[in-house]
Every structure is written in C-alpha cells, then in structure tokens.
Design an enzyme around this catalytic site. Structure first.
Site, PDB file in Angstrom:
ATOM      1  N   CYS A   1       5.547 -11.644  -0.409  1.00 61.39           N
ATOM      2  CA  CYS A   1       6.980 -11.458  -0.648  1.00 61.39           C
ATOM      3  C   CYS A   1       7.232 -10.761  -1.977  1.00 61.39           C
ATOM      4  CB  CYS A   1       7.700 -12.805  -0.624  1.00 61.39           C
ATOM      5  SG  CYS A   1       7.491 -13.740   0.899  1.00 61.39           S
TER       6      CYS A   1
ATOM      7  N   ARG B   1      -3.379  -1.674   0.490  1.00 58.69           N
ATOM      8  CA  ARG B   1      -3.230  -0.263   0.861  1.00 58.69           C
ATOM      9  C   ARG B   1      -4.434   0.234   1.644  1.00 58.69           C
ATOM     10  NH1 ARG B   1      -0.519   0.642  -5.052  1.00 58.69           N
ATOM     11  NH2 ARG B   1       1.606   0.173  -4.348  1.00 58.69           N
TER      12      ARG B   1
ATOM     13  N   GLY C   1       1.475  14.753  27.573  1.00 58.38           N
ATOM     14  CA  GLY C   1       2.654  15.233  28.280  1.00 58.38           C
ATOM     15  C   GLY C   1       3.643  14.098  28.505  1.00 58.38           C
TER      16      GLY C   1
ATOM     17  N   GLU D   1       3.477  -1.263   1.915  1.00 60.32           N
ATOM     18  CA  GLU D   1       2.476  -1.358   0.851  1.00 60.32           C
ATOM     19  C   GLU D   1       2.663  -0.252  -0.189  1.00 60.32           C
ATOM     20  OE1 GLU D   1       1.639  -4.101   1.345  1.00 60.32           O
ATOM     21  OE2 GLU D   1       0.003  -4.496   2.730  1.00 60.32           O
TER      22      GLU D   1
END
Length: 383
Positions: free
Chosen positions: A125, A243, A340, A364
C-alpha cells in the site's frame, strides 16, 4: 525461455516445475477467472506449496531462499498461464521479502510462515488518490500515541485488497518529503480498516483492486517495519524487485501470445497455403521473438545486478521494467493482429493477455518514472 542458454540445471528444473504448474493450474482457467472476476486463492496456495509464496524469503524463515535471477524465471513462467495471477504473486512476494529483509525477529516469526504458505496473503500500500507517481508526497499519516500509532488515510489501486490479510502501508510520521515516511504492518481485521468497491478494470480481473481506507487505525508500535523515517527507502528497495517481477510477467504473457500465434498461423490457410509460410508474417514473428529475447536479456542482467548489490541495480531495474513491459505489450498486441478476428474473441485468450499486460506499463512505477530514474542515474555525476 528457450532462447536463454545460460540457465543452470537448478534453474532449468525450477522453470520446468513452474511451467507445469502454470499450464495445468492457471492456463485452463485464466479466461473464466477473468470473465467472472474470480480470485483463485486456493490455486495461489497450491503455488505456495511449491515454494512460490516466499520466493525470496530466507530458508531459515520458511521461504525458498531464491535469487532475483531465479525469481524472474518463476514469474515469467507463471505468467504464461495467467499474467494477472502471476502479477499478484509478484506483489505478495515483494511484501514477504520486505518483512524478511527489514523486519525484526518477532515480526519475521509472526508473519513469514503464513505468507510463505499463502495462508496469509499480502498487499503493498503505497499509492494514494493524490500521490501516485510522486510517492514521496503521500498524505496518509501515522501519529505516535504512546506505545501505539494511529493511521488515517486512503490507499488507491491496491492489488488483493479486501482479500489479503496483511497490508504493508507507507504513512507519514514526520515532515514532508521522503524522510518523513515510515512503514507499517496493518491487518485486515484491525478496527478502522475498510475497503472500497472492487474496481472495474481493463485487465487484471482475476485479482481484486480496491481502495484501502484507514480511519483512525490504532496499532501497537511494534507493527512499524524498520526505523521511523526509513519507510521510503524500504519502499524503494522493495520496488526494485517488484519491477523485475512485473517485467518478467510481461515476458511470460507475451511469450504465450507469440507461441499461440505460431500455432494459429500453422493451422490457418489462405491464398493457397499456410499463413505461417508467408514471408511477411514470418518477418513479423522474427521481430517479436527478437524483441522478447532482448528484453529477457535485460531483465536477467538487472536481476543479477540486484543479486550482487551492484550500485547501478536500481537504474537497471528501471530500464528492465520499462523495456520489458513496453515490449511485452507490443508483442501481445501484434499477436492479436496475427490472429485476425479470432484474436478479438475472448475465448481465444489473446485479447485477455493484451488487456492484462497493458497495466504493467503503469504499476510499480509508470514507465515515464522509469525513464526519470534512468536519466538521474546517467546525469547525477554532472550535477
């Protein structure tokens, strides 16, 4: 991963076990989880039974004790099955590593067994509604009150929120700027903790993303991780590894999209021959494979630099994250084009990979911030 020829026997065995898990436990369900917004906690715990809940946690503390170079293999391989679940596991492992690295003996003893087994899930957080890329500007406060802290604020875009049990929260304990930030361990059941609604997202639907609301959350002072004022440094060190995990997840998702393209073009015929035999399409595939191989090499270089404590590690991790997430998304998007109209159908799973990988360029640390980190590393000796 077949293009990587420098893996040890142990790493090859690790990749094989993880690939089997990804193809048996993740890939068959990935589209359904995405459509149903289902967070497969039971499957995450099965991954943890293989040692993937505490990849970087030291063995004496219940983890697998693997290196960052090992870890990028793990998360790339997991992401071939489902980038969303692999991405959450990368974040969970970042939290576990931060507690192992910066926690005291009591914190490690209390938290790490559950995190390593995934009986306890972790969330990170840092981001706030008004402080995303400028993490040092966060406003969540932790006021000291005797032997306790009282936390008030809102965290935004938190993966696993509402389901995770442990939240590693960055909050301001001092003056403005990075030196006034500390790190805390919050539990889901702490009085004053609540969660926003599950965000409606473009991708990563197989894991919840919510606000974490802290309304006067009172916790013992021994829930602070590290010293007061060390939170920003702890957060940034955690993000170096995070990361790399997200970069590796981009490689795995894109590799899956490329492999599916090869199969699709081999099976489809047009204008009297297999699409795979058309040189123009072969050249597209060659570009995609070349770019992925280059990105993989950069991710591995950054992981090895982080393992050996290279002073350029943060810069290399930023380079790897920026390049691998841009490349992964681009390769997946081109894979969709090669399919496609079928690529646009959800049942084929290609459009899910494209949607999942798009957010990797944001989380990140956005790729624009990765360029800021790289540029600072290049120019700091000239200041």
């Amino acid at each position: 991963m077949s293009a990587v020829t420098t893996l040890t026997e142990d790493q090859l065995a690790l990749a094989e076990v993880t690939l089997d898990f990804a193809q048996e436990q993740l890939a068959p369900h990935a589209v359904t989880w995405d459509q149903d917004k289902h967070f497969p906690v039971d499957v995450i715990r099965r991954a943890a039974s293989l040692g993937l809940g505490g990849v970087y946690v030291r063995e004496e503390h219940g983890g697998s004790g693997l290196t960052r170079a090992d870890g990028v293999l793990v998360f790339e391989t997991l992401a071939t099955g489902c980038p969303s679940i692999a991405g959450y596991l990368s974040i969970h492992n970042m939290v576990a590593w931060m507690i192992d690295r910066y926690g005291d003996h009591a914190q490690r003893a209390r938290r790490l067994p559950g995190l390593c087994s995934a009986e306890t899930l972790g969330s990170y957080c840092l981001t706030e509604p008004g402080a995303g890329s400028d993490a040092a500007a966060l406003r969540t406060r932790a006021e000291r009150d005797g032997d306790h802290y009282v936390l008030t604020g809102v965290k935004q875009f938190i993966s696993g929120a509402g389901v995770s049990d442990v939240y590693l929260v960055l909050a301001r304990t001092g003056a403005d700027g990075p030196r006034g930030i500390s790190a805390f361990i919050i539990e889901r059941g702490d009085p004053g903790v609540s969660f926003g609604g599950n965000e409606r997202k473009m991708g990563w639907n197989a894991q919840p993303t919510r606000q974490v609301v802290l309304d006067g959350v009172r916790i013992p002072a021994d829930r602070r991780l590290g010293a007061e004022g060390d939170g920003f440094r702890i957060a940034m060190h955690g993000l170096n590894g995070g990361r790399l995990g997200i970069a590796a997840c981009s490689l795995g998702g894109a590799q899956s999209a490329l492999d599916r393209s090869l199969t699709h073009l081999s099976d489809r015929e047009a204008f009297g021959g297999r699409l795979l035999d058309a040189q123009a399409l072969q050249f597209r595939l060659a570009d995609m494979a070349t770019e992925l191989t280059a990105a993989r090499a950069l991710v591995r270089q950054a992981a090895e630099a982080l393992d050996r404590g290279d002073p350029r590690a943060a810069q290399l991790c930023a380079m790897a994250k920026r390049f691998a997430t841009d490349t992964g998304f681009s390769v997946a998007d081109r894979a969709l084009q090669l399919h496609g109209g079928y690529g646009y159908l959800s049942e084929y799973g290609i459009e899910k990979i494209v949607r999942d990988l798009r957010v990797h360029r944001i989380l990140e640390g956005t790729n624009e911030i990765m360029n800021v980190i790289v540029a600072r590393g290049l120019t700091e000796h000239l200041r």
